[in-house]
Design an enzyme around this catalytic site. Structure first.
Site, PDB file in Angstrom:
ATOM      1  CB  SER A 249       1.117   4.097   0.736  1.00 33.88           C
ATOM      2  OG  SER A 249       2.183   3.202   0.545  1.00 33.88           O
TER       3      SER A 249
ATOM      4  CG  ASP B 286       4.683   5.254   1.615  1.00 27.27           C
ATOM      5  OD1 ASP B 286       4.511   4.530   0.625  1.00 27.27           O
ATOM      6  OD2 ASP B 286       4.382   4.894   2.765  1.00 27.27           O
TER       7      ASP B 286
ATOM      8  CB  THR C 105      -4.069  -7.968   3.890  1.00 24.37           C
ATOM      9  OG1 THR C 105      -4.171  -9.152   3.098  1.00 24.37           O
ATOM     10  CG2 THR C 105      -3.633  -6.808   3.026  1.00 24.37           C
TER      11      THR C 105
END
Ligand code: VG1
Length: 560
Positions: free
Chosen positions: A116, A290, A357
């Protein structure tokens, strides 16, 4: 001709525990013999009865080592009796595109090759992430099961002689043992783009860009940071919406993201900020590796914090045809995210959920029809159209709001603050610190703030006083399945609504990254500079944790 399955003996690795979002390690770690194979086998084995005859989606953000990993995954899936794989052409698929594909094809899940927002390249990071049948990241129960399997794995199955050409779209069928195995290579962007056309009113967005809505062309600058979104953004903003071709920059996905962090924040997307400063563009957006994260800027680089972005989109969600039609349900944010959206929920009479989170915590609530929109302060925003955050969707959502309100980004924000007051928010990141002192810092901090003596304590900093209301290490019980996530961040909440949150990152590949989140609410005064308004609270946050003493750092790596 039938292909043979081989069972390869292997030794288990003890460190394949997925973090906040997938397993992220240095490329060199994944390149060790059997490391990638072991983890892929553990993912597949975790599917149990659902594995045989399953359909999976495979793709990634194009970072270094993606192609090798895709090849291994195809061979291991074939050996494990998966019946069909949809693979992005050349192994390329953005994470939101994967989530949409899982849902459309009712697939069992997806294996996504990405770390990511982490940097890529031979000396940087790689990652493997498993998404489940609702399209979202695997919940803790699944990732824990994968980790448990990985710790005792003694062999994996593979079809070494399987050769699949992933450069051309189309279906290829193989016989493995006595089973059929199909690989369908699909265009990386087509499905996602047509889905966006269903969600948004592309004619209205086209009219906005052309100048038919505000009387003058609305100029946009989209920076893809050489991540996977380049081809998606070119197709959507240039080909479909008619923006000039140079409105989408850094649009060629590179294996090392051009040597930069593909993380759309003020530090790592400084290029976009600088290009916007002169005032030539009305709107700017950047996305991560991504395609899940987004940063939104207005004219002259007016910065929209992700927490505010979430609140503004919540207040205006019915500017998006899909959301208007499906009806606006509740909202959600991760715990450290600024509470601006809570005020919108209150005014509109919608529930607002607070989760730990990581996007995986939103999935159950969305599946249960309890929320339409959610977000994280870490530049993540998304709706229930998929089960991932979605960078390109967020930019289109903002353009929809602008087209509908006929106001600039800055005007929209100022009107929002005038109505709801302003939640000033900042995050300090200390990247790549030594782990042991950071763990010690967190342990000592928890002991301090949860002690009896700390309750109701009055603290002062730079002439301001803060009275402690509640302190804890955040714990979350999933409303739907009752699962419990503990130790999700140390919270120090004050009587006046201000808060400080401390967490250690779960996405880093080495050392520790400390994140400190600081927020205060001002009902009327909304024109201040966050770093000035929050100064007393920032000093207090650093002092309480003795941050410099433990980390040896006198300033953060990134300030948001
Ligand atoms: C960070 C963010 C978190 C986000 C995660 C994955 O996690 O804080 O909000 O969900 O990255 O984002 P951590 O544990 O490092 O704080 V992404 O865009 O890298 O998939």
């Amino acid at each position: 001709m039938s292909l043979n399955v081989e069972n390869v003996k292997t030794n288990a690795f003890g460190d394949q525990k997925p973090g906040t979002s997938g397993l992220r390690k240095a490329v060199k770690v994944f390149q060790q013999p059997n490391y990638t194979e072991n983890f892929v086998q553990s993912i597949l084995s975790s599917l149990g009865d659902k594995l045989q005859g399953s359909t999976l989606i495979v793709g990634g953000d194009g970072r270094f080592y993606c192609k090798e990993a895709v090849d291994k995954i195809i061979k291991i899936c074939a050996a494990n009796k998966v019946s069909k794989l949809f693979v992005g052409q050349n192994g390329i698929l953005s994470t939101p595109a994967v989530s949409a594909l899982i849902r459309t094809h009712k697939a069992t899940g997806a294996i996504i090759l990405t770390a990511s927002h982490n940097p890529g390249g031979p000396d940087k990071d790689f990652g493997i992430k498993f998404n489940v049948s609702n399209g979202g990241p695997a919940p803790d129960g699944v990732t824990n099961a994968i980790f448990e399997l990985s710790k005792t794995l003694s062999s994996y199955s593979i079809v070494p002689n399987l050769k699949v050409d992933i450069s051309k779209c189309g279906s290829q069928v193989f016989t493995v043992g006595d089973q059929k195995f199909e690989v369908e290579v699909i265009d990386s962007v087509e499905h996602y783009v047509s889905y966006m056309k269903e969600i948004f009113d592309f004619n209205a967005l086209k009219a906005l860009i052309k100048g038919d809505i505000t009387g003058k062309p609305f100029s946009i600058l989209i920076n893809c940071l050489h991540g996977v979104t380049g081809p998606y953004a070119k197709q959507i903003f240039v080909k479909e919406l008619g923006a000039p071709s140079d409105s989408v920059v850094n649009a060629v996905p590179l294996e090392d993201f051009g040597g930069h962090h593909p993380d759309p924040n003020l530090t790592y997307a400084a290029d976009l900020v600088n290009a916007m400063k002169a005032g030539e563009y009305d709107f700017g957006a950047a996305f991560d590796g991504d395609g899940v994260r987004n940063m939104i800027l207005g004219k002259k680089a007016f910065f929209v914090t992700p927490s505010d972005s979430l609140a503004v989109l919540a207040a205006n969600l019915d500017c998006i045809p899909y959301s208007k039609q499906s009806g606006v349900k509740g909202f959600a944010r991760s715990m450290p995210t600024g509470a601006a959206v809570d005020r919108v929920g209150k005014k509109l009479g919608k529930d607002v959920y607070e989760v730990p989170t990581g996007w995986k915590y939103f999935g159950n609530l969305m599946d249960a029809g309890k929320l339409s929109l959610c977000g994280e302060e870490s530049f993540g925003t998304g709706s229930d159209h998929i089960r991932e955050k979605d960078g390109v969707w967020a930019a289109l959502a903002w353009l929809s709001v602008i087209a509908s309100l006929k106001k600039s980004v800055e005007e929209i924000l100022k009107d929002h603050w005038a109505t709801y007051g302003r939640n000033y928010f900042t995050r300090y990141d200390y990247e790549n610190c030594e782990s042991d002192p950071c763990n010690k810092m967190m342990a000592e901090l928890e002991t301090l703030v949860t002690s009896e003596a700390f309750k109701g304590k009055e603290l002062s900093s730079n002439g301001r006083k803060y009275v402690v209301k509640l302190c804890d290490n955040f714990q979350f019980t999933d409303l739907i399945d009752g699962s419990v996530a503990t130790k999700q961040g140390i919270r120090v909440l004050f009587e006046d609504g201000s808060r400080i949150v401390y967490r250690l990152s779960g996405t880093g590949s080495s050392g520790a990254t400390v994140r400190v989140y600081i927020e205060s609410y001002e009902p009327k005064e909304y024109t201040g500079e966050p770093q000035v308004v929050l100064k007393p609270l920032i000093s207090l946050a650093l002092e309480l944790a003795r941050l410099q003493e433990f980390t040896g750092r006198d300033k953060p790596t990134v300030i948001t």
